[in-house]
Design an enzyme around this catalytic site. Structure first.
Site, PDB file in Angstrom:
ATOM      1  N   ARG A  78      -2.644   5.910  -0.211  1.00 32.88           N
ATOM      2  CA  ARG A  78      -2.972   6.830   0.886  1.00 32.88           C
ATOM      3  C   ARG A  78      -2.130   8.091   0.739  1.00 32.88           C
ATOM      4  O   ARG A  78      -0.932   8.012   0.467  1.00 32.88           O
ATOM      5  CB  ARG A  78      -2.663   6.196   2.254  1.00 32.88           C
ATOM      6  CG  ARG A  78      -3.324   4.847   2.494  1.00 32.88           C
ATOM      7  CD  ARG A  78      -4.846   4.995   2.618  1.00 32.88           C
ATOM      8  NE  ARG A  78      -5.472   3.740   2.988  1.00 32.88           N
ATOM      9  CZ  ARG A  78      -6.073   2.913   2.144  1.00 32.88           C
ATOM     10  NH1 ARG A  78      -6.116   3.198   0.857  1.00 32.88           N
ATOM     11  NH2 ARG A  78      -6.641   1.808   2.575  1.00 32.88           N
ATOM     12  N   MET A 117       0.847  -1.172   0.000  1.00 30.16           N
ATOM     13  CA  MET A 117       0.000   0.000   0.000  1.00 30.16           C
ATOM     14  C   MET A 117       0.896   1.240   0.000  1.00 30.16           C
ATOM     15  O   MET A 117       1.544   1.538   0.982  1.00 30.16           O
ATOM     16  CB  MET A 117      -0.895  -0.031   1.246  1.00 30.16           C
ATOM     17  CG  MET A 117      -1.653   1.226   1.460  1.00 30.16           C
ATOM     18  SD  MET A 117      -2.688   1.327   2.960  1.00 30.16           S
ATOM     19  CE  MET A 117      -3.164  -0.317   3.284  1.00 30.16           C
ATOM     20  N   PRO A 118       0.937   1.988  -1.106  1.00 32.80           N
ATOM     21  CA  PRO A 118       1.731   3.222  -1.143  1.00 32.80           C
ATOM     22  C   PRO A 118       1.135   4.282  -0.217  1.00 32.80           C
ATOM     23  O   PRO A 118      -0.080   4.444  -0.130  1.00 32.80           O
ATOM     24  CB  PRO A 118       1.628   3.675  -2.601  1.00 32.80           C
ATOM     25  CG  PRO A 118       1.199   2.476  -3.361  1.00 32.80           C
ATOM     26  CD  PRO A 118       0.389   1.656  -2.416  1.00 32.80           C
ATOM     27  N   PHE A 119       2.036   4.981   0.454  1.00 33.22           N
ATOM     28  CA  PHE A 119       1.633   6.019   1.401  1.00 33.22           C
ATOM     29  C   PHE A 119       2.510   7.241   1.154  1.00 33.22           C
ATOM     30  O   PHE A 119       3.727   7.154   1.247  1.00 33.22           O
ATOM     31  CB  PHE A 119       1.837   5.500   2.835  1.00 33.22           C
ATOM     32  CG  PHE A 119       1.411   6.450   3.903  1.00 33.22           C
ATOM     33  CD1 PHE A 119       0.094   6.503   4.323  1.00 33.22           C
ATOM     34  CD2 PHE A 119       2.322   7.297   4.499  1.00 33.22           C
ATOM     35  CE1 PHE A 119      -0.301   7.387   5.324  1.00 33.22           C
ATOM     36  CE2 PHE A 119       1.944   8.177   5.494  1.00 33.22           C
ATOM     37  CZ  PHE A 119       0.629   8.219   5.905  1.00 33.22           C
ATOM     38  N   ALA A 141      -0.038   0.388  -8.588  1.00 35.96           N
ATOM     39  CA  ALA A 141      -0.822   0.107  -7.382  1.00 35.96           C
ATOM     40  C   ALA A 141      -2.298   0.373  -7.647  1.00 35.96           C
ATOM     41  O   ALA A 141      -2.640   1.304  -8.375  1.00 35.96           O
ATOM     42  CB  ALA A 141      -0.349   0.987  -6.232  1.00 35.96           C
TER      43      ALA A 141
END
Length: 63
Positions: free
Chosen positions: A40, A1-3, A34
């Site tokens: 996020r 999950m990229p943040f 992604a």
């Protein structure tokens, strides 16, 4: 999950922040492949007196 965390001086409009979130999300989806729903983005709205530039606050510099 990229943040992604984005630090901005206070004063941006809700519309500007919305545009940042949309464009950063799109860039991460494109670059990483992604799923959009997994991205996020967190915007830190920094008070100008808490941001230092060259030994002075951004507020004192009139930014």
């Amino acid at each position: 999950m990229p943040f992604a965390q984005i630090y901005l001086l206070e004063g941006r409009t809700e519309e500007q922040k919305r545009a940042v979130i949309e464009k950063v999300t799109a860039a991460l989806v494109e670059a990483l492949g992604a799923p959009q729903q997994n991205v996020r983005v967190w915007i830190h709205d920094m008070p100008k007196e808490n941001w230092g530039i060259g030994g002075q606050t951004a507020k004192d510099l009139g930014r």
